[in-house]
Design a protein around this motif. Structure first.
Motif, PDB file in Angstrom:
ATOM      1  N   ILE A 169      15.811 -53.724   3.824  1.00 11.86           N
ATOM      2  CA  ILE A 169      16.678 -53.491   2.667  1.00 11.86           C
ATOM      3  C   ILE A 169      17.390 -54.770   2.242  1.00 11.86           C
ATOM      4  N   LYS A 170      17.790 -55.571   3.203  1.00 11.16           N
ATOM      5  CA  LYS A 170      18.541 -56.793   2.886  1.00 11.16           C
ATOM      6  C   LYS A 170      17.763 -57.701   1.955  1.00 11.16           C
ATOM      7  N   ASP A 210      21.839 -49.948  -2.976  1.00  9.06           N
ATOM      8  CA  ASP A 210      20.776 -50.660  -2.262  1.00  9.06           C
ATOM      9  C   ASP A 210      19.807 -49.696  -1.575  1.00  9.06           C
ATOM     10  N   PHE A 211      20.294 -48.500  -1.237  1.00 12.31           N
ATOM     11  CA  PHE A 211      19.511 -47.568  -0.430  1.00 12.31           C
ATOM     12  C   PHE A 211      18.704 -46.574  -1.264  1.00 12.31           C
ATOM     13  N   VAL A 212      18.927 -46.585  -2.579  1.00 12.44           N
ATOM     14  CA  VAL A 212      18.320 -45.592  -3.462  1.00 12.44           C
ATOM     15  C   VAL A 212      16.799 -45.470  -3.303  1.00 12.44           C
ATOM     16  N   ALA A 216      15.166 -42.080  -1.564  1.00 16.68           N
ATOM     17  CA  ALA A 216      14.447 -41.229  -2.523  1.00 16.68           C
ATOM     18  C   ALA A 216      12.979 -41.088  -2.140  1.00 16.68           C
ATOM     19  N   HIS A 217      12.362 -42.169  -1.726  1.00 15.86           N
ATOM     20  CA  HIS A 217      10.940 -42.112  -1.358  1.00 15.86           C
ATOM     21  C   HIS A 217      10.733 -41.290  -0.094  1.00 15.86           C
ATOM     22  N   LEU A 249      25.144 -41.101   2.207  1.00 15.68           N
ATOM     23  CA  LEU A 249      24.195 -39.989   2.187  1.00 15.68           C
ATOM     24  C   LEU A 249      24.649 -38.869   1.255  1.00 15.68           C
ATOM     25  N   ASN A 250      25.942 -38.616   1.200  1.00 18.20           N
ATOM     26  CA  ASN A 250      26.440 -37.586   0.284  1.00 18.20           C
ATOM     27  C   ASN A 250      26.020 -37.894  -1.151  1.00 18.20           C
TER      28      ASN A 250
END
Length: 276
Positions: A169-170, A210-212, A216-217, A249-250
Protein backbone atom coordinates in the motif's frame (compact mmCIF):
# COMPACT_ATOMS: atom_id res chain seq x y z
CA UNK A 1 -20.47 -12.15 19.03
CA UNK A 2 -18.02 -9.55 17.69
CA UNK A 3 -14.59 -11.11 17.19
CA UNK A 4 -11.13 -9.79 16.48
CA UNK A 5 -9.87 -12.74 14.43
CA UNK A 6 -6.20 -11.80 14.52
CA UNK A 7 -4.09 -10.44 17.35
CA UNK A 8 -0.98 -11.38 19.30
CA UNK A 9 0.38 -11.62 22.83
CA UNK A 10 4.02 -11.88 23.83
CA UNK A 11 6.49 -11.41 26.63
CA UNK A 12 9.14 -9.53 24.74
CA UNK A 13 12.49 -11.21 24.34
CA UNK A 14 15.17 -9.60 22.16
CA UNK A 15 16.35 -12.94 20.77
CA UNK A 16 13.01 -14.71 20.34
CA UNK A 17 11.40 -11.59 18.91
CA UNK A 18 14.29 -10.49 16.72
CA UNK A 19 11.78 -9.67 13.96
CA UNK A 20 10.80 -6.63 16.06
CA UNK A 21 13.60 -4.39 14.83
CA UNK A 22 14.68 -1.09 16.34
CA UNK A 23 12.45 0.91 14.03
CA UNK A 24 9.58 -0.90 15.79
CA UNK A 25 10.57 0.30 19.26
CA UNK A 26 6.96 1.02 20.18
CA UNK A 27 6.23 -2.71 20.31
CA UNK A 28 9.50 -3.80 21.91
CA UNK A 29 7.74 -4.61 25.17
CA UNK A 30 5.32 -7.10 26.69
CA UNK A 31 1.75 -7.23 25.38
CA UNK A 32 -0.72 -9.30 27.42
CA UNK A 33 -4.51 -9.61 27.73
CA UNK A 34 -4.76 -6.94 30.42
CA UNK A 35 -3.30 -4.49 27.90
CA UNK A 36 -6.08 -5.28 25.45
CA UNK A 37 -9.22 -5.90 27.50
CA UNK A 38 -10.22 -2.26 27.96
CA UNK A 39 -9.59 -1.53 24.28
CA UNK A 40 -11.85 -4.41 23.26
CA UNK A 41 -14.60 -3.20 25.58
CA UNK A 42 -14.39 0.32 24.17
CA UNK A 43 -14.62 -1.07 20.62
CA UNK A 44 -17.46 -3.45 21.54
CA UNK A 45 -15.39 -6.52 20.65
CA UNK A 46 -16.39 -9.62 22.64
CA UNK A 47 -13.30 -11.74 22.14
CA UNK A 48 -10.28 -12.54 20.04
CA UNK A 49 -8.36 -15.22 18.22
CA UNK A 50 -4.79 -15.17 19.55
CA UNK A 51 -2.32 -16.01 16.77
CA UNK A 52 1.24 -17.24 17.17
CA UNK A 53 4.02 -14.70 16.72
CA UNK A 54 7.01 -17.04 17.09
CA UNK A 55 7.59 -20.55 15.87
CA UNK A 56 7.83 -22.94 18.78
CA UNK A 57 5.71 -25.33 20.78
CA UNK A 58 6.41 -23.03 23.74
CA UNK A 59 4.51 -20.27 21.94
CA UNK A 60 1.48 -22.50 21.43
CA UNK A 61 1.44 -23.54 25.10
CA UNK A 62 1.87 -19.90 26.16
CA UNK A 63 -1.27 -18.87 24.28
CA UNK A 64 -3.22 -21.86 25.57
CA UNK A 65 -2.20 -21.03 29.14
CA UNK A 66 -3.33 -17.42 28.68
CA UNK A 67 -6.71 -18.61 27.40
CA UNK A 68 -7.27 -20.52 30.64
CA UNK A 69 -7.00 -17.29 32.59
CA UNK A 70 -8.50 -14.73 30.21
CA UNK A 71 -11.97 -15.38 28.79
CA UNK A 72 -11.47 -12.81 26.05
CA UNK A 73 -9.38 -15.39 24.16
CA UNK A 74 -11.96 -17.44 22.26
CA UNK A 75 -9.52 -19.34 20.08
CA UNK A 76 -5.82 -19.96 19.52
CA UNK A 77 -3.92 -20.33 16.25
CA UNK A 78 -0.68 -21.92 17.35
CA UNK A 79 2.46 -23.26 15.73
CA UNK A 80 3.42 -26.86 15.18
CA UNK A 81 6.22 -28.31 13.08
CA UNK A 82 4.16 -29.46 10.13
CA UNK A 83 7.21 -31.18 8.67
CA UNK A 84 7.74 -33.36 11.74
CA UNK A 85 7.65 -37.12 11.29
CA UNK A 86 5.35 -37.38 14.32
CA UNK A 87 2.91 -34.67 13.23
CA UNK A 88 -0.07 -36.98 13.79
CA UNK A 89 1.04 -37.71 17.32
CA UNK A 90 1.48 -34.00 18.06
CA UNK A 91 -1.94 -33.08 16.71
CA UNK A 92 -3.58 -35.89 18.69
CA UNK A 93 -2.02 -34.40 21.81
CA UNK A 94 -3.21 -30.90 20.92
CA UNK A 95 -6.78 -32.19 20.62
CA UNK A 96 -6.81 -32.23 24.42
CA UNK A 97 -6.87 -28.41 24.20
CA UNK A 98 -10.07 -27.48 22.33
CA UNK A 99 -9.15 -23.77 22.48
CA UNK A 100 -6.62 -24.54 19.70
CA UNK A 101 -8.49 -24.00 16.46
CA UNK A 102 -5.67 -24.08 13.96
CA UNK A 103 -2.03 -23.49 13.17
CA UNK A 104 0.21 -21.16 11.22
CA UNK A 105 3.72 -21.19 9.81
CA UNK A 106 5.41 -17.88 8.98
CA UNK A 107 5.76 -18.64 5.29
CA UNK A 108 6.52 -14.97 4.58
CA UNK A 109 9.90 -15.52 6.23
CA UNK A 110 10.82 -18.41 3.93
CA UNK A 111 12.98 -17.48 0.94
CA UNK A 112 12.01 -20.63 -0.97
CA UNK A 113 8.99 -19.61 -3.08
CA UNK A 114 7.83 -23.23 -3.07
CA UNK A 115 8.31 -23.89 0.64
CA UNK A 116 4.62 -24.58 1.17
CA UNK A 117 4.70 -27.23 -1.57
CA UNK A 118 7.46 -29.31 0.00
CA UNK A 119 6.34 -32.89 0.38
CA UNK A 120 6.98 -32.84 4.13
CA UNK A 121 4.97 -29.64 4.57
CA UNK A 122 2.10 -30.93 2.45
CA UNK A 123 1.99 -34.03 4.64
CA UNK A 124 1.50 -31.68 7.58
CA UNK A 125 -1.32 -29.79 5.85
CA UNK A 126 -3.10 -33.06 5.17
CA UNK A 127 -2.75 -33.94 8.86
CA UNK A 128 -4.46 -30.65 9.75
CA UNK A 129 -7.34 -31.62 7.47
CA UNK A 130 -7.54 -35.04 9.09
CA UNK A 131 -7.87 -33.57 12.57
CA UNK A 132 -10.13 -30.68 11.60
CA UNK A 133 -7.70 -27.82 12.18
CA UNK A 134 -7.62 -24.56 10.22
CA UNK A 135 -4.51 -23.13 8.57
CA UNK A 136 -3.58 -19.43 8.41
CA UNK A 137 -1.72 -18.37 5.26
CA UNK A 138 0.94 -15.71 5.94
CA UNK A 139 2.71 -15.03 2.66
CA UNK A 140 4.52 -12.54 0.46
CA UNK A 141 4.23 -12.07 -3.34
CA UNK A 142 6.92 -14.63 -4.19
CA UNK A 143 4.69 -17.26 -2.56
CA UNK A 144 1.59 -16.46 -4.64
CA UNK A 145 2.02 -19.26 -7.19
CA UNK A 146 2.79 -21.97 -4.65
CA UNK A 147 -0.05 -20.84 -2.38
CA UNK A 148 -2.55 -21.29 -5.19
CA UNK A 149 -1.12 -24.73 -5.89
CA UNK A 150 -1.29 -25.66 -2.22
CA UNK A 151 -4.91 -24.60 -1.88
CA UNK A 152 -5.84 -26.46 -5.06
CA UNK A 153 -4.16 -29.62 -3.76
CA UNK A 154 -6.07 -29.51 -0.45
CA UNK A 155 -9.74 -28.83 -1.25
CA UNK A 156 -10.99 -30.14 2.10
CA UNK A 157 -8.66 -27.96 4.19
CA UNK A 158 -9.99 -24.72 5.71
CA UNK A 159 -7.56 -21.90 4.87
CA UNK A 160 -7.66 -18.24 5.79
CA UNK A 161 -5.42 -15.60 4.22
CA UNK A 162 -3.81 -13.32 6.78
CA UNK A 163 -3.54 -9.57 6.12
CA UNK A 164 -4.87 -9.88 2.55
CA UNK A 165 -1.40 -11.14 1.50
CA UNK A 166 0.14 -7.81 2.50
CA UNK A 167 -0.36 -5.57 -0.55
CA UNK A 168 2.29 -2.87 -0.95
CA UNK A 169 0.00 0.00 0.00
CA UNK A 170 2.81 2.41 0.82
CA UNK A 171 4.18 2.33 -2.72
CA UNK A 172 0.81 1.74 -4.38
CA UNK A 173 2.35 -1.45 -5.68
CA UNK A 174 0.53 -4.54 -6.87
CA UNK A 175 3.12 -7.21 -7.85
CA UNK A 176 0.24 -9.28 -9.18
CA UNK A 177 -1.75 -8.81 -5.96
CA UNK A 178 -5.12 -8.07 -7.57
CA UNK A 179 -4.84 -11.08 -9.86
CA UNK A 180 -3.75 -13.31 -6.98
CA UNK A 181 -6.71 -12.31 -4.78
CA UNK A 182 -9.10 -12.97 -7.66
CA UNK A 183 -7.64 -16.44 -8.25
CA UNK A 184 -7.39 -17.39 -4.57
CA UNK A 185 -10.98 -16.40 -3.89
CA UNK A 186 -12.18 -18.93 -6.48
CA UNK A 187 -11.38 -21.65 -3.94
CA UNK A 188 -14.38 -21.79 -1.62
CA UNK A 189 -12.35 -23.37 1.20
CA UNK A 190 -10.39 -20.11 1.59
CA UNK A 191 -11.45 -17.10 3.67
CA UNK A 192 -9.63 -13.79 4.13
CA UNK A 193 -8.83 -11.57 7.09
CA UNK A 194 -9.09 -7.86 6.37
CA UNK A 195 -6.27 -7.05 8.71
CA UNK A 196 -2.73 -5.73 8.95
CA UNK A 197 -3.29 -2.96 6.42
CA UNK A 198 -1.95 0.06 8.28
CA UNK A 199 1.49 -1.48 8.63
CA UNK A 200 1.67 -2.00 4.87
CA UNK A 201 0.94 1.71 4.34
CA UNK A 202 3.15 4.69 5.18
CA UNK A 203 3.26 4.40 8.98
CA UNK A 204 3.37 8.15 9.54
CA UNK A 205 1.41 9.53 6.60
CA UNK A 206 -1.31 7.04 5.64
CA UNK A 207 -4.77 8.28 4.68
CA UNK A 208 -8.06 6.42 4.98
CA UNK A 209 -8.52 6.47 1.22
CA UNK A 210 -5.19 4.65 0.71
CA UNK A 211 -6.96 1.38 1.56
CA UNK A 212 -9.95 1.77 -0.77
CA UNK A 213 -8.84 -0.33 -3.78
CA UNK A 214 -7.45 -3.16 -1.65
CA UNK A 215 -10.44 -3.55 0.64
CA UNK A 216 -12.95 -3.12 -2.18
CA UNK A 217 -11.26 -5.76 -4.32
CA UNK A 218 -11.04 -8.23 -1.44
CA UNK A 219 -14.74 -7.87 -0.65
CA UNK A 220 -15.63 -8.21 -4.33
CA UNK A 221 -13.52 -11.35 -4.73
CA UNK A 222 -14.33 -13.22 -1.53
CA UNK A 223 -17.86 -11.94 -0.91
CA UNK A 224 -19.26 -10.90 2.45
CA UNK A 225 -19.49 -14.51 3.67
CA UNK A 226 -15.70 -15.18 3.58
CA UNK A 227 -14.14 -12.04 5.04
CA UNK A 228 -13.43 -11.32 8.71
CA UNK A 229 -12.08 -8.54 10.88
CA UNK A 230 -8.61 -8.78 12.36
CA UNK A 231 -6.71 -5.99 14.07
CA UNK A 232 -3.17 -7.40 14.09
CA UNK A 233 -2.78 -5.75 17.50
CA UNK A 234 -0.22 -4.89 18.82
CA UNK A 235 1.75 -4.86 15.53
CA UNK A 236 -0.75 -2.30 14.20
CA UNK A 237 0.46 0.16 16.84
CA UNK A 238 3.42 0.86 14.57
CA UNK A 239 1.05 2.91 12.44
CA UNK A 240 -2.32 3.37 14.15
CA UNK A 241 -4.36 2.90 17.29
CA UNK A 242 -6.95 0.15 17.64
CA UNK A 243 -9.67 2.80 17.37
CA UNK A 244 -8.21 4.16 14.14
CA UNK A 245 -8.14 0.65 12.70
CA UNK A 246 -11.83 0.24 13.51
CA UNK A 247 -12.62 3.63 11.97
CA UNK A 248 -10.88 2.71 8.70
CA UNK A 249 -12.98 -0.43 8.38
CA UNK A 250 -16.22 1.25 9.45
CA UNK A 251 -15.85 3.64 6.51
CA UNK A 252 -15.00 0.99 3.95
CA UNK A 253 -17.58 -1.54 5.13
CA UNK A 254 -20.45 0.93 4.83
CA UNK A 255 -21.86 -0.59 1.59
CA UNK A 256 -22.48 -3.95 3.31
CA UNK A 257 -25.92 -4.84 4.64
CA UNK A 258 -26.54 -5.19 8.37
CA UNK A 259 -26.43 -8.98 8.07
CA UNK A 260 -23.19 -8.84 6.10
CA UNK A 261 -21.65 -6.50 8.67
CA UNK A 262 -22.57 -8.88 11.47
CA UNK A 263 -20.82 -11.64 9.55
CA UNK A 264 -17.72 -9.54 8.96
CA UNK A 265 -17.40 -8.34 12.56
CA UNK A 266 -17.73 -11.77 14.08
CA UNK A 267 -20.08 -14.26 12.47
CA UNK A 268 -17.66 -15.45 9.82
CA UNK A 269 -14.77 -15.82 12.28
CA UNK A 270 -17.00 -17.65 14.75
CA UNK A 271 -18.02 -20.12 12.06
CA UNK A 272 -14.56 -20.52 10.53
CA UNK A 273 -12.77 -21.14 13.82
CA UNK A 274 -15.73 -22.86 15.51
CA UNK A 275 -15.65 -20.43 18.43
CA UNK A 276 -17.82 -20.85 21.50
Amino acid sequence: MRIDAHQHFWIYDKVKDSWITDDMAVIQRDFLPNDLSAILKESKIDGTVAVQASQSATETHFLVDLSKVYALIKGVVGWVDLQAENIDEQLQEYRKEPIIKGFRHIIQGEEDPDFILRETFQRGIKALTKYGYTYDLLIRPHHFHSTLACVAANPEQKFVLDHMAKPDIKNVGTQGWFEFITELAKYKNVSCKISGLVTEADWKNWKVDDFVPYIAHTISAFGAERIMFGSDWPVMLLAASYTQGIEILNKHMAPLTEMELDAFWGGNATKFYNLK
